[in-house]
Design a protein around this motif. Structure first.
Motif, PDB file in Angstrom:
ATOM      1  N   ASP A 148      12.855 -38.294  -9.853  1.00 35.88           N
ATOM      2  CA  ASP A 148      13.703 -37.597  -8.887  1.00 35.88           C
ATOM      3  C   ASP A 148      15.098 -37.555  -9.504  1.00 35.88           C
ATOM      4  O   ASP A 148      15.939 -38.408  -9.240  1.00 35.88           O
ATOM      5  N   ASN A 179       8.873 -36.196  -7.863  1.00 37.81           N
ATOM      6  CA  ASN A 179       9.063 -36.465  -6.436  1.00 37.81           C
ATOM      7  C   ASN A 179      10.556 -36.761  -6.181  1.00 37.81           C
ATOM      8  O   ASN A 179      10.999 -37.871  -6.318  1.00 37.81           O
ATOM      9  N   ASP A 180      11.371 -35.820  -5.933  1.00 33.88           N
ATOM     10  CA  ASP A 180      11.231 -34.463  -5.458  1.00 33.88           C
ATOM     11  C   ASP A 180      11.626 -33.427  -6.493  1.00 33.88           C
ATOM     12  O   ASP A 180      11.282 -32.259  -6.353  1.00 33.88           O
ATOM     13  N   GLU A 181      12.398 -33.780  -7.509  1.00 36.53           N
ATOM     14  CA  GLU A 181      12.874 -32.805  -8.473  1.00 36.53           C
ATOM     15  C   GLU A 181      12.953 -33.440  -9.845  1.00 36.53           C
ATOM     16  O   GLU A 181      13.147 -34.652  -9.984  1.00 36.53           O
ATOM     17  N   SER A 202       8.402 -29.876  -4.082  1.00 37.96           N
ATOM     18  CA  SER A 202       9.129 -30.365  -5.246  1.00 37.96           C
ATOM     19  C   SER A 202       9.382 -29.209  -6.199  1.00 37.96           C
ATOM     20  O   SER A 202       8.823 -28.127  -6.054  1.00 37.96           O
ATOM     21  N   GLN A 349       5.970 -26.676  -6.752  1.00 41.35           N
ATOM     22  CA  GLN A 349       4.671 -27.265  -7.039  1.00 41.35           C
ATOM     23  C   GLN A 349       3.552 -26.228  -7.051  1.00 41.35           C
ATOM     24  O   GLN A 349       2.571 -26.358  -7.806  1.00 41.35           O
TER      25      GLN A 349
END
Length: 623
Positions: A148, A179-181, A202, A349
């Protein structure tokens, strides 16, 4: 043959019950048939066992010659197995199940999750290495890198990529879980793992090198881009990814096409030059000529009846044939255009799964465990020392430390000998400067700038009072040094500047550092206004009712008031009634006046002479 025993037994039973009707001859016939059947039973059992043994040894379709007869295949199994055979069969089955379970447990991975959050810099690599060592000691066979991150330093990301790839020689599988970027350096790290999975909602991509505050010249851009693309090419080869995806993340002007072979059905993704050869039938030279970099087109804007021409600063990279061969001309067909090249490729995603970048969408740890078929999944967190140091470089914590340094120093200067404020200020200063060094963020020149600013501030306060140029310059230099200490820097030159992509962290550091100075100013106001009434802090202020020679002093006036009424002039003599450190009070002909000394502090009872009067500021020296 196996039907006979049952038939003879039935005949015998019928003979016994109907002996009176059938006569003695029928009874003798039944007995004879029964004896014959008893002799045939062992032979039938042997043939059945032989057939079962052969089937178990060679589980293939029986040939025509060895196929069992219709009668034999139809024979019913005995209702009660021979004594002892049931227990042996059950024991055999249990043993087989236990063996399968043991084999399955031996092959199911032990998973350790190492979370990487925030900016990527050298400390992240060191933390990963330490946590990985602990994970391997705990028996981990699969390492999940949970990402992340908005990106960070290119050099640090390259080092982390090489470290993760080296784990393959140790038969350690690595999985990147976005998770998330995972932008910029984040996708570089993710691509170096064996494969990538992503959480819902994501995103990843956007890995172009940038330099804060300026546009890179073509040569500098090429120099910065070359190691990144080479690392991506190696990762694509190792992980089975399409290299053109990573190329489109790093450079403008790279188009991505999904194509399929007309005969074999093979699919791949290519850039626009490859597309011209493989789909449109162009030669390699023609394709390379057709895909020269686009030039930024000037745009004319009309603002308040005046015309302004704006030239975009976007730089498109040269794209050439990478995968196409002459025999591929017109052998492929287009499936879909993935990316038009006008922006850097960034995917969520869903699109990542579509182009083969992400292998699965994993929402949480339970889903990850199921996906990997893991025996166990454990987070390997930073140890207490790593977490403490990381906490100490948080901008909000540094704001408090700045306040502690400035307020503690002020309290100690105002009343030397207290000890505790000075100790607090010293410890806070060590943490303020030392913690960024421990995590590899601070540069030497950051500390040098800070101390030069601090010295300028001291000169302004004690040597040339007035709080003018030197004081303001000192504060600016201290502020700059403190801001830059927690921002990752490039490795270029003796004064490395903040790394590309760190503007957000730089802004956050500046805001919280400014907050530290504001907090200190508020603290100064509180101490000046209320310290005299607070237990333990009365030594920080001077009592207006101090007595000199047993006589209570007169009402105090400021320098400006004194001048206006003719009380204070340059050369006037007075007596210190409150220590000058460097500010205090002196008695001039029965009037208390706020004064400041130049340089050395002056104690109560000393005689002083007025050197300079500017407004309400009265500068004195020892008489």
């Amino acid at each position: 043959m196996t039907w006979r025993p049952a038939a003879y037994a039935w005949c015998a039973a019928r003979s016994r019950t109907a002996a009176s009707d059938c006569g003695a001859s029928m009874l003798d016939m039944a007995r004879s048939s029964y004896n014959e059947a008893m002799r045939l039973i062992p032979l039938a059992v042997f043939l059945i066992a032989l057939g079962l043994g052969g089937a178990a040894a060679e589980p293939t379709e029986p040939s025509e010659a060895s196929a069992p007869s219709e009668l034999t295949a139809a024979a019913p199994a005995p209702d009660t197995p021979p004594e002892g055979d049931g227990d042996a069969a059950a024991a055999g089955a249990d043993a087989e199940v236990d063996a399968d379970a043991a084999e399955e447990g031996a092959t199911r991975p032990v998973v350790a999750i190492l979370r990487v959050e925030g900016m990527i810099y050298d400390f992240v690599l060191e933390s990963l290495q330490r946590r990985l060592e602990r994970a391997l000691e705990q028996g981990a066979t699969t390492i999940v890198i949970e990402l992340d991150t908005p990106g960070g330093m290119v050099t640090s990301a390259l080092d982390i990529c090489r470290f993760l790839k080296s784990l393959r020689s140790q038969s350690i599988r690595t999985v990147a879980w976005i998770n998330d970027e995972a932008y910029s350096a984040g996708i570089m790290i993710a691509s170096s793992c064996d494969y990538i999975v992503m959480t819902p909602a994501s995103a990843t991509g956007d890995c172009a090198p940038i330099q804060m505050g300026q546009n890179l010249a073509p040569t500098e851009r090429a120099k910065a881009l070359s190691p990144i693309l080479e690392e991506f090419r190696d990762s694509a080869t190792r992980g089975g990814y399409e290299y053109v995806m990573f190329q489109a993340m790093c450079a403008l002007g790279v188009e991505v096409y999904h194509i399929e072979h007309r005969e074999t059905g093979e699919r791949m993704m290519v850039n626009q030059a490859d597309y011209q050869v493989m789909v449109n039938g162009k030669s390699v030279d023609e394709a390379n000529a057709m895909t020269e970099p686009k030039q930024a087109e000037p745009t004319t804007l009309k603002i308040d009846e005046s015309t302004v021409t704006v030239t975009p600063t976007a730089t498109y990279e040269k794209v050439s044939v990478d995968r196409a061969r002459e025999e591929d001309r017109s052998a492929w067909k287009l499936i879909k255009r993935i990316h038009d090249g006008t922006t850097l490729l960034t995917v969520n995603q869903t699109r990542a799964a579509e182009i083969g970048l992400s292998k699965a969408t994993i929402a949480d740890v339970d889903a990850l465990s199921a996906h990997l078929g893991a025996q166990s999944v454990t987070y390997v967190e930073q140890n207490w020392s790593e977490a403490l140091v990381a906490w100490l470089v948080h901008p909000m914590v540094r704001m408090v430390l700045i306040g502690a340094v400035l307020l503690g120093a002020y309290m100690e200067f105002q009343s030397p000998g207290l000890g505790l404020p000075g100790a607090v200020a010293g410890v806070a200063l060590v943490i303020l400067l030392g913690a960024p060094f421990l995590v590899g963020l601070a540069e030497v020149w950051h500390v040098v700038v800070f101390f030069i600013g601090f010295l300028l501030l001291l000169v302004e306060v004690f040597v040339t009072p007035g709080f003018a140029v030197m004081g303001i310059t000192g504060l600016i230099m201290m502020f700059a040094g403190l801001v830059l200490m927690i921002v990752p820097s490039t490795d270029n030159g003796i004064m490395p500047l903040p790394a590309p992509g760190t503007f957000g962290l730089l802004s956050q550091s500046a805001i919280w550092t400014l907050g530290g100075f504001v907090l200190s100013a508020f603290g100064f106001i509180v101490l000046i206004s209320y310290a005299g009434s607070l237990p333990g802090l009365r030594r920080l202020v001077h009592d207006t009712q101090q007595q000199l020679g047993g006589v209570e002093t007169a009402p105090s006036v400021s320098g400006g008031d004194s001048i206006g009424h003719g009380y204070i002039r340059v050369g006037a003599l007075g007596t210190v009634v409150a220590d000058l450190r460097p500010t205090g009070r002196a008695d001039f002909s029965g009037h208390l006046v706020d004064v400041v000394c130049d340089g050395q502090w002056i104690s109560v009872g000393a005689k002083v002479r007025v050197m300079e009067v500017q407004g309400n500021r009265v500068l004195v020296e020892t008489a």
